[in-house]
Design a protein around this motif. Structure first.
Motif, mmCIF file in Angstrom:
data_model
loop_
_atom_site.group_PDB
_atom_site.id
_atom_site.type_symbol
_atom_site.label_atom_id
_atom_site.label_comp_id
_atom_site.label_asym_id
_atom_site.label_seq_id
_atom_site.Cartn_x
_atom_site.Cartn_y
_atom_site.Cartn_z
ATOM 1 N N MET A 1 0.846 -1.167 0.000
ATOM 2 C CA MET A 1 0.000 0.000 0.000
ATOM 3 C C MET A 1 0.901 1.243 0.000
ATOM 4 N N ILE A 2 0.579 2.213 -0.821
ATOM 5 C CA ILE A 2 1.332 3.467 -0.869
ATOM 6 C C ILE A 2 0.975 4.294 0.363
ATOM 7 N N VAL A 3 1.991 4.669 1.121
ATOM 8 C CA VAL A 3 1.810 5.479 2.322
ATOM 9 C C VAL A 3 2.065 6.943 1.994
ATOM 10 N N CYS A 4 3.078 7.201 1.172
ATOM 11 C CA CYS A 4 3.460 8.564 0.814
ATOM 12 C C CYS A 4 3.321 8.748 -0.691
ATOM 13 N N SER A 5 2.360 9.574 -1.084
ATOM 14 C CA SER A 5 2.144 9.851 -2.510
ATOM 15 C C SER A 5 3.208 10.784 -3.065
ATOM 16 N N CYS A 6 3.758 11.656 -2.247
ATOM 17 C CA CYS A 6 4.772 12.604 -2.714
ATOM 18 C C CYS A 6 6.051 11.890 -3.155
ATOM 19 N N ASN A 7 6.476 10.904 -2.366
ATOM 20 C CA ASN A 7 7.725 10.184 -2.649
ATOM 21 C C ASN A 7 7.488 8.776 -3.188
ATOM 22 N N ILE A 8 6.238 8.377 -3.338
ATOM 23 C CA ILE A 8 5.839 7.031 -3.785
ATOM 24 C C ILE A 8 6.539 5.985 -2.911
ATOM 25 N N ILE A 9 6.210 5.982 -1.629
ATOM 26 C CA ILE A 9 6.786 5.049 -0.654
ATOM 27 C C ILE A 9 5.666 4.176 -0.109
ATOM 28 N N SER A 10 5.917 2.883 -0.111
ATOM 29 C CA SER A 10 4.908 1.933 0.374
ATOM 30 C C SER A 10 5.192 1.531 1.818
ATOM 31 N N ASP A 11 4.229 0.858 2.419
ATOM 32 C CA ASP A 11 4.431 0.346 3.772
ATOM 33 C C ASP A 11 5.551 -0.685 3.779
ATOM 34 N N HIS A 12 5.724 -1.430 2.683
ATOM 35 C CA HIS A 12 6.820 -2.411 2.590
ATOM 36 C C HIS A 12 8.178 -1.705 2.571
ATOM 37 N N ASP A 13 8.257 -0.553 1.896
ATOM 38 C CA ASP A 13 9.503 0.226 1.878
ATOM 39 C C ASP A 13 9.864 0.682 3.286
ATOM 40 N N ILE A 14 8.867 1.136 4.026
ATOM 41 C CA ILE A 14 9.101 1.635 5.385
ATOM 42 C C ILE A 14 9.545 0.502 6.298
ATOM 43 N N ARG A 15 8.849 -0.627 6.232
ATOM 44 C CA ARG A 15 9.240 -1.779 7.063
ATOM 45 C C ARG A 15 10.636 -2.279 6.686
ATOM 46 N N GLY A 16 10.965 -2.242 5.405
ATOM 47 C CA GLY A 16 12.301 -2.642 4.957
ATOM 48 C C GLY A 16 13.376 -1.714 5.489
ATOM 49 N N ALA A 17 13.088 -0.410 5.507
ATOM 50 C CA ALA A 17 14.056 0.558 6.033
ATOM 51 C C ALA A 17 14.272 0.339 7.525
ATOM 52 N N VAL A 18 13.196 0.081 8.243
ATOM 53 C CA VAL A 18 13.296 -0.160 9.687
ATOM 54 C C VAL A 18 14.116 -1.420 9.954
ATOM 55 N N GLY A 19 13.892 -2.457 9.181
ATOM 56 C CA GLY A 19 14.595 -3.718 9.377
ATOM 57 C C GLY A 19 16.033 -3.714 8.907
ATOM 58 N N SER A 20 16.389 -2.794 8.005
ATOM 59 C CA SER A 20 17.729 -2.805 7.431
ATOM 60 C C SER A 20 18.736 -1.945 8.190
ATOM 61 N N THR A 21 18.288 -1.184 9.153
ATOM 62 C CA THR A 21 19.203 -0.322 9.892
ATOM 63 C C THR A 21 19.431 -0.858 11.302
ATOM 64 N N ASP A 22 20.616 -0.595 11.828
ATOM 65 C CA ASP A 22 20.913 -0.995 13.203
ATOM 66 C C ASP A 22 20.346 0.009 14.202
ATOM 67 N N ASP A 23 20.004 1.208 13.730
ATOM 68 C CA ASP A 23 19.462 2.238 14.602
ATOM 69 C C ASP A 23 17.947 2.098 14.686
ATOM 70 N N GLU A 24 17.393 2.415 15.838
ATOM 71 C CA GLU A 24 15.944 2.411 15.967
ATOM 72 C C GLU A 24 15.422 3.727 15.418
ATOM 73 N N LEU A 25 14.416 3.655 14.575
ATOM 74 C CA LEU A 25 13.834 4.839 13.964
ATOM 75 C C LEU A 25 12.587 5.234 14.741
ATOM 76 N N PHE A 26 12.474 6.522 15.059
ATOM 77 C CA PHE A 26 11.372 7.005 15.882
ATOM 78 C C PHE A 26 10.433 7.956 15.156
ATOM 79 N N SER A 27 10.842 8.513 14.018
ATOM 80 C CA SER A 27 10.025 9.520 13.352
ATOM 81 C C SER A 27 9.986 9.303 11.848
ATOM 82 N N ALA A 28 9.010 9.947 11.217
ATOM 83 C CA ALA A 28 8.897 9.876 9.765
ATOM 84 C C ALA A 28 10.144 10.463 9.111
ATOM 85 N N ALA A 29 10.673 11.542 9.670
ATOM 86 C CA ALA A 29 11.871 12.168 9.101
ATOM 87 C C ALA A 29 13.057 11.206 9.104
#
Length: 87
Positions: free
Chosen positions: A1-29
């Motif tokens: 599902m597309i979450v961000c229409s401006c950048n064409i980012i899906s929920d899968h992209d966001i979950r992938g970014a969270v899983g691929s980093t060693d840092d915990e992400l707390f914000s959209a930025a």
């Protein structure tokens, strides 16, 4: 599902970014920075935060607290046990 229409980012992209980093992400930025873009209109921020809240908490080493131990932990424990002197 597309979450961000401006950048064409899906929920899968966001979950992938969270899983691929060693840092915990707390914000959209932080998520967008990890994906190499920036928040534009901000309408997606609530959805991004909701996805972040769904993720399991992470320990100091970046591994999820629930599920498998961090890579190498089991081997390290076995080495420490085998190096102990016999009673």
């Amino acid at each position: 599902m597309i979450v961000c229409s401006c950048n064409i980012i899906s929920d899968h992209d966001i979950r992938g970014a969270v899983g691929s980093t060693d840092d915990e992400l707390f914000s959209a930025a932080q998520v967008y920075d990890c994906l190499g873009c920036t928040v534009r209109c901000g309408r997606c921020s609530q959805s991004v935060r909701r996805i972040l809240e769904e993720q399991p908490p992470r320990c100091v080493h970046g591994s999820a607290l629930i599920g498998d131990p961090p890579p190498g932990l089991a081997e390290a424990r076995l080495r420490s046990l085998s190096s102990r002197p016999a009673p």
